[in-house]
Structure formats: structure tokens, C-alpha cells
Design a protein around this motif. Structure first.
Motif, PDB file in Angstrom:
ATOM      1  N   ASP A  42       0.829  -1.204   0.000  1.00 55.33           N
ATOM      2  CA  ASP A  42       0.000   0.000   0.000  1.00 55.33           C
ATOM      3  C   ASP A  42       0.866   1.257   0.000  1.00 55.33           C
ATOM      4  O   ASP A  42       0.358   2.360   0.016  1.00 55.33           O
ATOM      5  CB  ASP A  42      -0.919  -0.005   1.233  1.00 55.33           C
ATOM      6  N   PHE A  43       2.193   1.081  -0.024  1.00 54.15           N
ATOM      7  CA  PHE A  43       3.111   2.233  -0.009  1.00 54.15           C
ATOM      8  C   PHE A  43       3.163   2.882  -1.386  1.00 54.15           C
ATOM      9  O   PHE A  43       2.809   2.276  -2.387  1.00 54.15           O
ATOM     10  CB  PHE A  43       4.519   1.764   0.383  1.00 54.15           C
ATOM     11  N   TYR A  44       3.630   4.136  -1.413  1.00 58.40           N
ATOM     12  CA  TYR A  44       3.829   4.806  -2.695  1.00 58.40           C
ATOM     13  C   TYR A  44       5.198   4.427  -3.253  1.00 58.40           C
ATOM     14  O   TYR A  44       6.138   4.148  -2.498  1.00 58.40           O
ATOM     15  CB  TYR A  44       3.759   6.328  -2.541  1.00 58.40           C
ATOM     16  N   THR A  45       5.312   4.464  -4.564  1.00 57.97           N
ATOM     17  CA  THR A  45       6.608   4.275  -5.227  1.00 57.97           C
ATOM     18  C   THR A  45       7.573   5.355  -4.715  1.00 57.97           C
ATOM     19  O   THR A  45       7.174   6.528  -4.601  1.00 57.97           O
ATOM     20  CB  THR A  45       6.426   4.424  -6.758  1.00 57.97           C
ATOM     21  N   PRO A  46       8.843   4.995  -4.407  1.00 62.51           N
ATOM     22  CA  PRO A  46       9.783   6.003  -3.885  1.00 62.51           C
ATOM     23  C   PRO A  46       9.892   7.218  -4.814  1.00 62.51           C
ATOM     24  O   PRO A  46       9.839   7.092  -6.039  1.00 62.51           O
ATOM     25  CB  PRO A  46      11.107   5.241  -3.819  1.00 62.51           C
ATOM     26  N   GLY A 234      11.552  -8.960  -9.680  1.00 64.10           N
ATOM     27  CA  GLY A 234      10.935  -7.778 -10.271  1.00 64.10           C
ATOM     28  C   GLY A 234      10.874  -6.631  -9.283  1.00 64.10           C
ATOM     29  O   GLY A 234      11.420  -6.720  -8.186  1.00 64.10           O
ATOM     30  N   PHE A 235      10.188  -5.591  -9.681  1.00 63.51           N
ATOM     31  CA  PHE A 235      10.177  -4.342  -8.913  1.00 63.51           C
ATOM     32  C   PHE A 235       8.860  -4.112  -8.169  1.00 63.51           C
ATOM     33  O   PHE A 235       8.765  -3.215  -7.342  1.00 63.51           O
ATOM     34  CB  PHE A 235      10.451  -3.168  -9.863  1.00 63.51           C
ATOM     35  N   ALA A 240       7.459  -1.155  -4.373  1.00 63.85           N
ATOM     36  CA  ALA A 240       6.068  -0.694  -4.444  1.00 63.85           C
ATOM     37  C   ALA A 240       5.745  -0.147  -5.837  1.00 63.85           C
ATOM     38  O   ALA A 240       5.314   0.987  -6.009  1.00 63.85           O
ATOM     39  CB  ALA A 240       5.809   0.367  -3.359  1.00 63.85           C
ATOM     40  N   MET A 241       6.006  -0.978  -6.848  1.00 59.39           N
ATOM     41  CA  MET A 241       5.826  -0.550  -8.238  1.00 59.39           C
ATOM     42  C   MET A 241       4.905  -1.509  -9.002  1.00 59.39           C
ATOM     43  O   MET A 241       5.150  -1.821 -10.171  1.00 59.39           O
ATOM     44  CB  MET A 241       7.191  -0.471  -8.943  1.00 59.39           C
ATOM     45  N   THR A 242       3.836  -1.962  -8.331  1.00 55.01           N
ATOM     46  CA  THR A 242       2.990  -2.988  -8.979  1.00 55.01           C
ATOM     47  C   THR A 242       2.420  -2.532 -10.326  1.00 55.01           C
ATOM     48  O   THR A 242       2.365  -3.308 -11.264  1.00 55.01           O
ATOM     49  CB  THR A 242       1.827  -3.407  -8.046  1.00 55.01           C
ATOM     50  N   GLY A 243       2.009  -1.271 -10.387  1.00 59.48           N
ATOM     51  CA  GLY A 243       1.385  -0.800 -11.625  1.00 59.48           C
ATOM     52  C   GLY A 243       2.371  -0.483 -12.744  1.00 59.48           C
ATOM     53  O   GLY A 243       1.957  -0.297 -13.893  1.00 59.48           O
ATOM     54  N   ALA A 281      15.568   2.775  -9.469  1.00 60.37           N
ATOM     55  CA  ALA A 281      15.316   2.022  -8.226  1.00 60.37           C
ATOM     56  C   ALA A 281      16.554   1.189  -7.868  1.00 60.37           C
ATOM     57  O   ALA A 281      16.999   1.200  -6.716  1.00 60.37           O
ATOM     58  CB  ALA A 281      14.092   1.122  -8.394  1.00 60.37           C
ATOM     59  N   TYR A 282      17.128   0.524  -8.826  1.00 62.05           N
ATOM     60  CA  TYR A 282      18.303  -0.310  -8.527  1.00 62.05           C
ATOM     61  C   TYR A 282      19.560   0.527  -8.286  1.00 62.05           C
ATOM     62  O   TYR A 282      20.423   0.140  -7.514  1.00 62.05           O
ATOM     63  CB  TYR A 282      18.535  -1.338  -9.646  1.00 62.05           C
ATOM     64  N   GLN A 283      19.642   1.677  -8.965  1.00 64.77           N
ATOM     65  CA  GLN A 283      20.836   2.515  -8.758  1.00 64.77           C
ATOM     66  C   GLN A 283      20.858   3.140  -7.366  1.00 64.77           C
ATOM     67  O   GLN A 283      21.917   3.382  -6.807  1.00 64.77           O
ATOM     68  CB  GLN A 283      20.883   3.635  -9.809  1.00 64.77           C
ATOM     69  N   ASP A 284      19.665   3.395  -6.815  1.00 63.73           N
ATOM     70  CA  ASP A 284      19.631   4.165  -5.571  1.00 63.73           C
ATOM     71  C   ASP A 284      19.552   3.333  -4.295  1.00 63.73           C
ATOM     72  O   ASP A 284      19.310   3.871  -3.219  1.00 63.73           O
ATOM     73  CB  ASP A 284      18.517   5.211  -5.631  1.00 63.73           C
ATOM     74  N   GLY A 285      19.720   2.036  -4.418  1.00 62.77           N
ATOM     75  CA  GLY A 285      19.890   1.223  -3.217  1.00 62.77           C
ATOM     76  C   GLY A 285      18.625   0.856  -2.479  1.00 62.77           C
ATOM     77  O   GLY A 285      17.512   1.018  -2.990  1.00 62.77           O
ATOM     78  N   LEU A 286      18.821   0.410  -1.230  1.00 58.49           N
ATOM     79  CA  LEU A 286      17.765  -0.314  -0.538  1.00 58.49           C
ATOM     80  C   LEU A 286      17.120   0.432   0.633  1.00 58.49           C
ATOM     81  O   LEU A 286      16.325  -0.157   1.361  1.00 58.49           O
ATOM     82  CB  LEU A 286      18.346  -1.638  -0.024  1.00 58.49           C
TER      83      LEU A 286
END
Ligand code: PMP
Ligand code: GLU
Length: 397
Positions: A42-46, A234-235, A240-243, A281-286
């Protein structure tokens, strides 16, 4: 319906999607429905990921993309697999798809001929069996009970293997149970596969980071079988990138090229904007991932404490993902207001209509005694949902 193909007539509707739809329909009538049926954070995409997508639009990332994805993204995925999972892949062994769902379908359609057997531990994610059906494969289920924490043993695996076995597929952390295979458990499964060089392993690791018991281990980390393992990730969940619809496979070169060929005839490359966002998303870490996981863990503990107090429910403590899969068979045969509950589906519909909480029947995941409850909602909503569930269940007798 007679004009439709046998293929589509034989296919079942996705129960996760159906329950979410029923929930939305009730909400549209003004009823206050709590949706715990759909598996999405339910979180927003970063924020930085959203910014990268906006920038991609402004920079005219608007053309068809290479079928397997932008090379920069495939390289970032290969780097992630090395850094986080200790798995070495060349970027041309990565195929980016429109969600992990498409990645799974690609692999199954590329590997399975009619009559090939695919071993699937139950409970399994809802779409596995239907994808296998589409490829005209035969699914061989291995039952993992709540008492065994929903995980199969090496003995069960070996007993299910026949000369027709082509593929084994599973998820860890698991949807719908949240169970996580330990390194030792994976090693014992890998030792079985070592003896059967014609079997491929499809490892769905989409919940990799949503793991509360330590570092994720991929079954691809066992060198003796790595070439036969196809990793799907996947992402959607971690970021939080389901859509946005970005998933991928990492596989041997032959399987990766086969997926590229299939995808090239069906959907082509994934959305250009979504790929640029995924790269960021992958470049900016966890950091954002860790924040989200900490929140999920808090919610898991809250819901577990409440669920285990409900008479008639048998529940284990999930180690990952964001689902509970309680056994509810003690309610079968009971009634309230003239409704008798005979199946998990009856119970799930009763909870929707009576408690206005949507869940998914375990039958969709290959287990007739359970229901799935997603806890991807705020703590307050979850507390309300569980108290509604408890009240509705207490009316059954
Ligand atoms: N595998 C599992 C186990 C899932 O729960 C899901 C649901 N999201 C998927 C794959 C598909 O994910 P995606 O959104 O990337 O298609
Ligand atoms: N994977 C999620 C779930 O299990 C999303 C729904 C779907 O894709 O089936 O609910």
C-alpha cells in the motif's frame, strides 16, 4: 462460449483479481470494504523513482525498447544479482518483461511441451497452475501442510519426480504462506536436483526483500545446478511498483534467448518509462525497501497476535512476504443467518458480505482448508479488519 478456444475455456479466472474486483464493486455501492485480498504494497513508489520516470518522459524515452530491455537496466540487474545474491550473470542472460507474471509465463511457455510434468509445492501462487495449463503441461502437486510450515522436504520432492518431470517451480518467500526456505533446506532440494540433470528449476524470488528472518538465499547459488535454475524477480513488491509492470528473468543464455524470441512476438519490450524508473530504483539502493520491510514486520506481529486469539483459526507466523494463510476448516459445516459454510470459498465470501473484509480462498492456491489474508494495509485498518473478522466468525455455529 463455444466459439472460444478450449485453451481459454479451460482457464480459471485469477481468484486474487476476482476478489479484488468484488471488493471494489461493494465499495462502489458505498459499503466500507477493507481489501485484504490483493497482494500489493500500500506504499507509494519512492520519490526518486517517480522523478526518474518524469525525466524519462521529458528526455523522450518514447520509442520501442529492445525486446529484452534497455542494456543499462539489464546491466544494473546483473550487478544487483552479483552484489545482493552472489550470482554471476552476463547482461545478455537477463530478460526484462512486463511484470514478473510475464517472466514466469515466458519461461513456462519456453520450457514446457504438452504432457511434460511440472512439480509445484502447494500452497502455490495462484497463477502457476493456470500458466502450466496454458502450456498444456501436467502439474504434479506436493502438499506442504501448516504443520511443516508449508515447506516441502527433499524426500517429498524426490518422490514426486518421474521421467516426465521437466520443471520444478516455487516461491520463497512464498505467496500465499510467507514461508521462507532456509539455506540448509534449499541445499537439500538442490542435492536432489543434482541427481536429475534434465529438470529445470524456476525460482520466483519476487518477495526476496520482504523477509523477516535474515538474508535471502537463492537456489541458484548452488553451483552444481545454477545453469538449470531460472531466477524470476521484479520491482513490484520491493519498490512498491505494482502498476509499473517491470519484472525479469536471469537464466542460461539459451533460455534467455528463447524468452526474448517469445516476447518479441507477443508484447515486445517493456514500457520505456517504467524501465527508466526501474533503473533508478536499482541505482539508488535499498533504503526505502528497508523502511517498508520494517513496517511490514510491525504489521505482521500485530496481526499475528490478534489472529491467533480467534477461536477456530490455526495460524503460523509467516517469515516473509505480506500474507497470512490461516487454516479455517473448523468453521466448515457451521452456519449464520441461514448461510452454511462448506468451503474456504464460502468462508471468504461470508467474510466479504458479513464483515466487509475481502480475503482470498485457499483453493486458489491449492489448499482447501485455508484463506489468504494480505496485510498490506495500515496498522489501524488491519486491527479493524481482524476485529470484524473475529466478530463475523463468532456468529457461526
Ligand atoms: N510471483 C508471485 C509469487 C507474486 O505474488 C506475484 C504477484 N505480484 C508475481 C509473481 C507477479 O508480480 P508482477 O507484479 O511483477 O507481475
Ligand atoms: N500477486 C498479487 C497477489 O497474489 C497480485 C494479484 C495477481 O497478480 O494475481 O495478490
Amino acid at each position: 462460449m463455444t466459439f472460444l478456444s478450449k485453451r481459454i475455456n479451460n482457464l480459471s479466472e485469477s481468484q486474487t483479481i476476482k476478489m479484488a474486483k468484488l471488493g471494489r464493486e461493494l465499495s462502489a455501492k458505498g459499503i466500507d470494504v477493507i481489501n485484504l485480498s490483493f497482494g500489493e504494497p500500500d506504499f507509494y513508489t519512492p520519490k526518486h523513482v517517480k522523478e526518474a520516470a518524469k525525466q524519462a518522459i521529458d528526455e523522450n524515452y518514447s520509442y520501442y525498447t529492445p525486446v529484452s530491455g534497455y542494456p543499462e537496466l539489464r546491466k544494473a540487474i546483473a550487478e544487483k544479482l552479483l552484489k545482493e545474491n552472489g550470482l554471476s550473470y552476463n547482461f545478455d542472460q537477463i530478460v526484462v518483461s512486463t511484470g514478473a507474471k510475464q517472466s514466469l509465463a515466458n519461461v513456462i511457455l519456453c520450457l514446457i511441451d504438452p504432457g511434460d510434468e511440472v512439480i509445484v509445492p502447494t500452497p502455490y501462487w495462484v497463477s502457476y497452475s493456470e500458466m502450466i495449463k496454458l502450456a498444456e503441461g501436467e502439474t504434479v502437486f506436493i502438499n506442504a501442510t501448516v504443520e511443516q510450515n508449508f515447506k516441502i522436504t527433499a524426500e517429498q520432492l524426490e518422490a514426486a519426480i518421474t521421467p516426465k518431470t521437466k520443471l520444478f517451480m516455487f516461491s520463497s518467500p512464498c505467496n500465499p504462506t510467507g514461508s521462507v526456505y532456509t539455506q540448509e533446506e534449499l541445499a537439500s532440494l538442490a542435492a536432489v536436483f543434482e541427481k536429475y540433470p534434465n529438470i529445470y528449476i524456476l525460482s520466483d524470488e519476487i518477495y526476496e526483500h520482504i523477509n523477516f528472518v535474515g538474508k535471502h538465499t537463492s537456489i541458484a547459488s548452488f553451483d552444481a545446478i545454477k545453469d538449470r535454475v531460472v531466477v524470476v524477480n521484479g520491482f513490484s513488491k520491493s519498490y512498491a511498483m505494482t502498476g509499473w509492470r517491470v519484472g525479469y528473468v536471469a537464466a542460461n543464455k539459451e533460455i534467455a534467448s528463447a524468452c526474448d524470441k517469445l516476447q518479441g512476438q507477443i508484447t515486445s519490450g517493456t514500457c520505456s518509462i517504467a524501465q527508466r524508473a526501474a533503473l533508478k530504483a536499482y541505482q539508488d539502493g535499498l533504503d526505502t525497501v528497508h523502511e517498508m520491510v520494517a513496517e511490514f514486520k510491525k504489521r505482521r506481529d500485530v496481526v499475528y497476535d490478534l489472529l491467533k486469539e480467534i477461536p477456530g483459526i490455526k495460524v503460523n507466523l509467516p517469515e516473509g512476504a505480506f500474507y497470512f494463510f490461516p487454516e479455517v476448516k473448523s468453521f466448515f459445516g457451521k452456519s449464520a443467518d441461514g448461510h452454511t459454510i462448506n468451503t474456504a470459498e464460502d468462508l471468504s465470501l461470508y467474510l466479504l458480505n458479513e464483515a466487509h473484509v475481502s480475503t482470498v480462498t485457499g483453493e486458489a492456491f491449492g489448499n482447501e482448508d485455508c484463506i489468504r489474508i494480505s496485510y498490506a494495509a495500515s496498522e489501524e485498518t488491519l486491527k479493524d479488519a481482524v476485529s470484524r473478522i473475529a466478530a463475523a466468525l463468532s456468529k457461526l455455529n
